[in-house]
Motif scaffolding. Structure first.
Motif, PDB file in Angstrom:
ATOM      1  N   HIS A   1      -8.707   7.678  -4.434  1.00 35.59           N
ATOM      2  CA  HIS A   1     -10.013   8.053  -3.885  1.00 35.59           C
ATOM      3  C   HIS A   1     -10.301   7.398  -2.539  1.00 35.59           C
ATOM      4  N   LEU A   2      -9.346   6.600  -2.029  1.00 30.77           N
ATOM      5  CA  LEU A   2      -9.515   5.974  -0.723  1.00 30.77           C
ATOM      6  C   LEU A   2      -8.901   6.796   0.401  1.00 30.77           C
TER       7      LEU A   2
ATOM      8  N   LEU B   1       0.832  -1.204   0.000  1.00 23.65           N
ATOM      9  CA  LEU B   1       0.000   0.000   0.000  1.00 23.65           C
ATOM     10  C   LEU B   1       0.868   1.257   0.000  1.00 23.65           C
ATOM     11  N   SER B   2       1.911   1.261   0.826  1.00 25.30           N
ATOM     12  CA  SER B   2       2.781   2.425   0.907  1.00 25.30           C
ATOM     13  C   SER B   2       3.535   2.651  -0.397  1.00 25.30           C
TER      14      SER B   2
ATOM     15  N   GLN C   1     -16.592  -6.014   6.696  1.00 30.23           N
ATOM     16  CA  GLN C   1     -17.195  -5.377   5.526  1.00 30.23           C
ATOM     17  C   GLN C   1     -16.290  -4.304   4.916  1.00 30.23           C
ATOM     18  N   PRO C   2     -15.720  -3.388   5.718  1.00 26.72           N
ATOM     19  CA  PRO C   2     -14.805  -2.411   5.117  1.00 26.72           C
ATOM     20  C   PRO C   2     -13.612  -3.059   4.428  1.00 26.72           C
ATOM     21  N   PHE C   3     -13.052  -4.120   5.030  1.00 25.78           N
ATOM     22  CA  PHE C   3     -11.900  -4.766   4.411  1.00 25.78           C
ATOM     23  C   PHE C   3     -12.303  -5.462   3.116  1.00 25.78           C
TER      24      PHE C   3
ATOM     25  N   LEU D   1      -9.789   2.979   5.055  1.00 24.43           N
ATOM     26  CA  LEU D   1      -8.437   2.545   4.724  1.00 24.43           C
ATOM     27  C   LEU D   1      -7.555   2.488   5.964  1.00 24.43           C
ATOM     28  N   GLY D   2      -7.439   3.597   6.678  1.00 22.22           N
ATOM     29  CA  GLY D   2      -6.617   3.617   7.882  1.00 22.22           C
ATOM     30  C   GLY D   2      -7.157   2.721   8.975  1.00 22.22           C
ATOM     31  N   GLN D   3      -8.482   2.645   9.084  1.00 21.86           N
ATOM     32  CA  GLN D   3      -9.072   1.778  10.103  1.00 21.86           C
ATOM     33  C   GLN D   3      -8.698   0.315   9.858  1.00 21.86           C
TER      34      GLN D   3
END
Length: 299
Positions: free
Chosen positions: A274-275, A226-227, A257-259, A281-283
């Protein structure tokens, strides 16, 4: 030589004031001063220092100058652990004699060191003391400059000053519940090198090397991917990442669900653009790390 342990979160520019107000509202918070910092980074023309995973800078804060050498270190539960040497110096030029007794002394031709890029920003500090740890929270707002190229810089760093290291992750996870953040493994120095078009260091070495049944490998690998994608404005490579296993871990910490939405977006080749302004994302990043830390303590 000292050891530095910190978690760095990238922010959208409109979130800087939100984060500052949130930090100031915490029990035990003390607002510190605001400084303008000019940081010039040095390396040889063939980037010998960067290839050794080190960064060398001279920082100006008002009329004071500090020369700093940092190693890249390792990634531990969301935080970077680095060795750090600091010396007050008379001005913006390097004092080469101070480097003689550091890891650079024998391996690099110090006479070839030249300015490569700058990171220039204002820093607002808030100190947190929650009874278990004292943490310096630094809100940085500015730019990275390499020649004619510039890149915006908006971050909050949680640096452990004393106490329980696990509180860094706990505070970062709390902030992610309040404001969109991105757990970023790319240092300011690495961003500067990339902007300058110079050799990139290898991925961060993690404490959790080798495959493990509990998904440690996959969590760290995903965070690194991701980084890297954030830095390069590219799609996220998921090769070797077990999304099903990570999904199970996300479900266990209430982020199933978010993942699932995040994984579907990435699997389709979607970028992070857009995330970055969305909380999920951070959560997900910090929730997976916190859940792993809790599992480790249970054994």
């Amino acid at each position: 030589m000292a050891e530095e342990l910190e978690i760095k979160l990238s922010l959208e520019p409109e979130c800087l004031k939100t984060v500052l107000h949130w930090l100031q509202a915490q029990p035990g918070a003390v607002k510190g001063g605001k400084k303008s910092l000019v940081n010039c980074y040095f390396d040889t023309p063939d980037a010998a220092l960067n290839r050794q995973h080190a960064a060398l800078r001279v920082r100006q804060a008002g009329e004071q100058y500090v020369q700093t050498l940092k190693t890249r270190g390792e990634f531990v539960n969301g935080a970077h652990r680095r060795e750090e040497w600091e010396w007050p110096v008379a001005g913006p030029s390097l004092s080469l004699g101070l480097l003689a007794d550091t890891p650079l002394g024998d391996d690099i031709n110090l006479a070839r060191l030249v300015p490569v890029f700058e990171t220039n920003f204002t820093r607002q500090v808030v100190m947190l003391d929650d009874g278990e740890a004292v943490i310096e929270c630094a809100l940085d707002d500015g730019v990275i400059v390499a020649g004619e190229n510039q890149k915006p810089l908006h971050e909050v760093e949680f640096e452990l000053k004393s106490g329980n290291p696990s509180r860094l992750l706990a505070w970062a996870e709390r902030l992610a519940q309040y404001c969109p953040v991105f757990l970023n493994l790319i240092s300011k120095a690495e961003q500067g090198y990339y902007l300058a078009g110079i050799h990139m260091a290898e991925p961060v070495v993690t404490e959790n090397a080798g495959p493990t049944a509990d998904g440690r490998d996959d969590i760290d690998r995903l965070l690194q991917r991701l980084s890297s994608a954030w830095l390069e404005h590219s799609a996220v490579s998921l090769k070797g990442v077990d999304l099903l296993l990570l999904g199970a871990h996300a479900e266990a910490c209430g982020l199933g669900q978010p993942f699932a939405k995040l994984a579907e977006h990435l699997a389709k080749g979607g970028t992070l653009s857009h995330l970055l302004g969305k909380p999920e994302l951070g959560q997900c990043q910090l929730g997976l790390l916190a859940n792993r830390a809790r599992q480790s303590l249970s054994f």
